[in-house]
Enzyme design. Structure first.
Site, PDB file in Angstrom:
ATOM      1  CB  THR A   1      -0.932   0.019   1.216  1.00  0.00           C
ATOM      2  OG1 THR A   1      -1.761  -1.148   1.186  1.00  0.00           O
ATOM      3  CG2 THR A   1      -1.810   1.260   1.200  1.00  0.00           C
TER       4      THR A   1
ATOM      5  CE  LYS B   1      -5.312  -1.578   1.745  1.00  0.00           C
ATOM      6  NZ  LYS B   1      -4.005  -2.229   1.798  1.00  0.00           N
TER       7      LYS B   1
ATOM      8  CE  LYS C   1       2.473   2.102   4.540  1.00  0.00           C
ATOM      9  NZ  LYS C   1       1.876   1.178   3.536  1.00  0.00           N
TER      10      LYS C   1
END
Length: 289
Positions: free
Chosen positions: A98, A173, A241
């Protein structure tokens, strides 16, 4: 295409590589730590385990990458011992980390100049989905490249969707993580409320999970939180993150995501508490502190 290199044998990457091996693909693995390579040999039966990317990717038809942060992705692809410098021309390079949509586009464009087929394919489903081979895979790629790698995606994925060109997998995502942020905070507060008012929290989960409040997070992660199982199916530090990437992408487009900002703030406080290596379900610790 049968020769596969796998870079990043972590909580999710290791079982995903294992599924490819079990499906008959010729799998090579790179990891930085020798104990990880030992685990790949002993637990997954993968004997081609290497301490350098160069050795792992040398003759691979397809290279999968699943590391931690965008900087790691750049190092793996662009470093002196990286994929672009050592993979064979014509290889398919699949980043399942990701990461940043703009980085995905950059790698695709630079890779194309070098004769590579680069795509982004982040996943959802956590460690349980990786172990069961039932991950959701969101792909940003050229259609012919997607079709070429699809049989390998099917080794560890259940829902596999080509979302568009380079970067579209990462954008999808990002949308996924927005939903996860909301549902994780929601089930955590539901658990805290149930406990405070004297409900049987386990029975509460059972009662509401089949109705409008139902979600994958409620069914799978809330029970872990309730029994004090904070092992990382997905690390707090990686979720932070991810949410920061989403926030930055949204800000560039003038979009304010108030719920995401609130949940990110909670997880940043967890980082300050030293809980970055816990699983995301450990959010309940913040409320119990």
């Amino acid at each position: 295409m049968n020769k596969v290199a796998w870079i990043g044998a972590g909580v999710m990457g290791a079982p995903m590589a294992g599924h490819l091996h079990n499906k008959g693909f010729d799998v090579s693995v790179y990891a930085r730590r020798s104990e990880v390579l030992d685990k790949m040999r002993s637990q997954y039966g993968i004997t081609k385990c290497y301490a350098t990317i160069r050795e792992a990717v040398a003759d691979a038809d397809v290279v999968f990458v699943m590391v931690g942060y965008p900087k790691d992705v750049e190092d793996v692809f662009l470093g002196e011992d990286g994929i672009f410098a050592n993979a064979k021309s014509g290889a398919y390079l699949v980043d399942m980390t990701t990461s940043s949509p703009s980085l995905a586009v950059k790698l695709h464009e630079e890779g194309k100049k070098k004769g590579f087929h680069v795509m982004d394919a982040p996943v959802s489903g956590g460690d349980s989905g990786a172990k069961a081979g039932t991950l959701s895979i969101m792909v940003g790629a050229e259609e012919e490249d997607f079709k070429a790698v699809l049989p390998m995606f099917e080794a560890f994925g259940k829902s596999i969707v080509l979302m568009g060109g380079p970067g579209c997998g990462q954008h999808t995502k990002a949308a996924n993580q927005i939903c996860v942020a909301g549902s994780t905070a929601a089930f955590t507060e539901a658990l805290v409320y149930a406990q405070k008012v004297g409900l049987d929290a386990e029975k509460m989960i059972s009662a509401i999970s089949g109705g409008a409040a139902g979600s994958w997070e409620l069914s799978n992660m809330a029970p872990r939180a309730l029994r004090g199982d904070y092992a990382p199916g997905f690390f707090v530090k990686h979720f932070v993150k991810d949410m920061r990437i989403v926030r930055n992408e949204a800000a560039e487009r003038g979009v304010e995501l108030e719920m995401l900002d609130s949940v990110l703030g909670l997880y940043e406080k967890m980082m300050d508490m030293g809980l970055g290596d816990d699983g995301t379900q450990a959010l309940i610790k913040y409320y119990q502190k």
